[in-house]
Design a protein around this motif. Structure first.
Motif, PDB file in Angstrom:
ATOM      1  N   LEU A 107       0.815  -1.208   0.000  1.00 41.94           N
ATOM      2  CA  LEU A 107       0.000   0.000   0.000  1.00 41.94           C
ATOM      3  C   LEU A 107       0.854   1.266   0.000  1.00 41.94           C
ATOM      4  CD1 LEU A 107      -2.835  -0.976   2.515  1.00 41.94           C
ATOM      5  CD2 LEU A 107      -2.526  -1.615   0.113  1.00 41.94           C
ATOM      6  N   HIS A 108       2.167   1.094   0.121  1.00 43.79           N
ATOM      7  CA  HIS A 108       3.058   2.258   0.154  1.00 43.79           C
ATOM      8  C   HIS A 108       3.416   2.745  -1.245  1.00 43.79           C
ATOM      9  CE1 HIS A 108       7.054   4.310   0.588  1.00 43.79           C
ATOM     10  NE2 HIS A 108       6.357   4.935   1.523  1.00 43.79           N
ATOM     11  N   GLN A 109       3.544   1.840  -2.186  1.00 48.06           N
ATOM     12  CA  GLN A 109       3.907   2.242  -3.548  1.00 48.06           C
ATOM     13  C   GLN A 109       2.814   3.113  -4.162  1.00 48.06           C
ATOM     14  OE1 GLN A 109       3.945  -0.793  -6.616  1.00 48.06           O
ATOM     15  NE2 GLN A 109       5.740   0.127  -7.596  1.00 48.06           N
ATOM     16  N   ASP A 110       3.224   4.166  -4.855  1.00 49.80           N
ATOM     17  CA  ASP A 110       2.288   5.043  -5.543  1.00 49.80           C
ATOM     18  C   ASP A 110       1.477   4.230  -6.545  1.00 49.80           C
ATOM     19  OD1 ASP A 110       0.946   6.940  -7.050  1.00 49.80           O
ATOM     20  OD2 ASP A 110       2.717   8.193  -7.399  1.00 49.80           O
ATOM     21  N   PRO A 111       0.149   4.247  -6.442  1.00 49.84           N
ATOM     22  CA  PRO A 111      -0.669   3.472  -7.388  1.00 49.84           C
ATOM     23  C   PRO A 111      -0.392   3.814  -8.844  1.00 49.84           C
ATOM     24  CG  PRO A 111      -2.012   4.161  -5.541  1.00 49.84           C
ATOM     25  CD  PRO A 111      -0.686   4.848  -5.378  1.00 49.84           C
ATOM     26  N   ALA A 112       0.090   5.014  -9.132  1.00 52.37           N
ATOM     27  CA  ALA A 112       0.403   5.385 -10.512  1.00 52.37           C
ATOM     28  C   ALA A 112       1.527   4.523 -11.087  1.00 52.37           C
ATOM     29  CB  ALA A 112       0.788   6.859 -10.581  1.00 52.37           C
TER      30      ALA A 112
END
Length: 323
Positions: A176-181
Motif C-alpha cells: 500500500l506504500h507504492q504510488d498506485p500510478a
C-alpha cells in the motif's frame, strides 16, 4: 474520515451489493448440511460470519478455512464468495467461515486485520463446541482479502492454541506504500486503476505512514520476518495492476524458506475468479481447492485423532439461513 470518503464508500457498497459474480456454481452441485449465520464477539466490534457446514460422517474434528472477501477494505460483501465457499466446504469436508469484517473509512487500519485475527482466535477457543480442529486452520482471500489473509497468517505464527497450515493469496494488494500510478498494466483499461486504489488507501489508512507497517503492506516485511509463515498459494492475473506485488511477495516467501505454489493466469484481470473468463476461473478455484486439500491432509491420522480427543463436545445450534 471525511464526509466525501463516507459518501463515496456508501456508493461503492451499494454498487457491490448489486453486483453479481459472473462465474458461479449451482448450489445443488455442492449440498451442505447447513449454511448458518453467526455473530462473533471481538475487541474490534461484533463480526458477522456465514458458516458452511458439510455433511460430515467423520468422527474427527473438521479443518477450517477462514475466507476474507475483497473490496478494497471499503466495499465488498461475503455473499460474493458464497458459491465458492459452498464448493470448498463440500469438496474438502471442512468448515468454511466466510467473514464480514469491519470496513473503512469507519474502521480504519488496523481494525480489519486485528478483527480477522480475533475471529481466528475465537474459533480456536470454541473448537470443542464447534467440532473443529484448531491445528488445521487455513486462511485466504481475494484482493484486499488476500492482504488480510497474509496479515492474519503472520499474526498466527507461533500461536499456542491454533495453527494456520496454509494461506491463499488471490490477486492481493500487498504493497500500500507504492504510488498506485506506478502499478501498471499491459491492458489499456484494467479493472483497477490508480485513482480507485488511491481512494481505497486513503480510506483504509488514517495516516499514510501506516502503509510502511507490514501488517498493512505484507510485501514490505523483511525476508527474515517471513520465516515460519505457513505455505502459500499465490495467484496473479496478467492484466492486473497488482500482479507485480503478488509475484514479488511469492518470491520473498521463497527466500524466507516458505513453500509457495504460484500461478499467473494469462489473459485475465483482477477479479477473474468471479467475473471470468470461466475456464480460467475454474482452473484457479481448482488450484485453491487442491492446495487446501493437501494442507488439511498433511496432518497424519494420529495427529487428527489426538485433536479429536482433545476437543470434546457437540455442535452448538445456530439459526439456519440456507440449506
Amino acid at each position: 474520515m471525511s464526509l466525501w470518503q463516507k459518501l463515496q464508500a456508501k456508493l461503492l457498497r451499494a454498487f457491490a451489493k448489486r453486483m453479481k459474480a459472473k462465474f458461479t456454481y449451482d448450489a445443488a452441485l455442492f449440498p451442505l448440511r447447513a449454511v448458518v449465520e453467526q455473530t462473533i464477539p471481538t475487541p474490534w466490534g461484533p463480526a458477522l460470519a456465514l458458516f458452511y457446514w458439510p455433511h460430515s460422517q467423520l468422527s474427527a474434528q473438521l479443518p477450517v478455512y477462514l475466507n476474507f472477501h475483497g473490496g478494497g477494505f471499503v466495499a465488498g460483501t461475503p455473499e460474493h464468495d458464497d458459491s465458492y465457499c459452498r464448493r470448498l466446504a463440500h469438496n474438502l469436508n471442512c468448515l468454511v467461515v466466510n467473514l464480514d469484517y469491519v470496513l473503512a473509512p469507519e474502521h480504519a487500519f488496523p481494525a480489519a486485520p486485528r478483527q480477522c485475527f480475533s475471529v481466528l482466535e475465537w474459533l480456536a477457543s470454541e473448537a470443542g463446541t464447534l467440532g473443529i480442529d484448531p491445528q488445521r486452520f487455513a486462511v485466504g482471500g481475494h484482493s484486499a482479502g488476500g492482504n488480510l489473509a497474509a496479515a492474519v497468517a503472520g499474526l498466527a505464527r507461533g500461536h499456542q492454541a491454533l495453527k494456520v497450515v496454509h494461506q491463499l493469496i488471490d490477486y492481493a494488494a500487498l504493497d500500500l506504500h507504492q504510488d498506485p500510478a506506478l502499478k501498471t498494466s499491459t491492458s489499456a483499461r484494467p479493472l483497477l486503476n490508480a485513482g480507485l486504489m488511491r481512494f481505497f488507501n486513503s480510506c483504509y489508512l488514517s495516516d499514510p505512514a501506516q502503509a510502511l507497517d507490514p501488517l498493512a503492506s505484507p510485501l514490505l516485511a523483511p525476508v527474515e520476518a517471513l520465516a515460519g509463515m505457513p505455505p502459500a498459494t499465490v495467484i496473479t492475473a496478467q492484466y492486473d495492476i497488482l500482479r507485480a506485488e503478488g509475484e514479488a511477495y511469492a518470491e520473498k516467501l521463497r527466500q524466507a524458506g516458505v513453500p509457495v505454489r504460484q500461478r499467473m493466469f494469462e489473459g485475465c484481470d483482477h477479479m477473474f475468479t468471479h467475473l471470468g473468463p470461466d475456464e480460467s476461473a475454474e482452473e484457479a478455484w481448482q488450484l485453491m481447492e487442491d492446495s487446501l486439500r493437501e494442507a488439511f491432509q498433511s496432518v497424519d491420522g494420529a495427529d487428527a485423532g489426538a485433536s479429536a480427543q482433545r476437543g470434546e463436545g457437540s455442535l452448538h445450534t445456530i439459526s439456519t439461513i440456507a440449506p
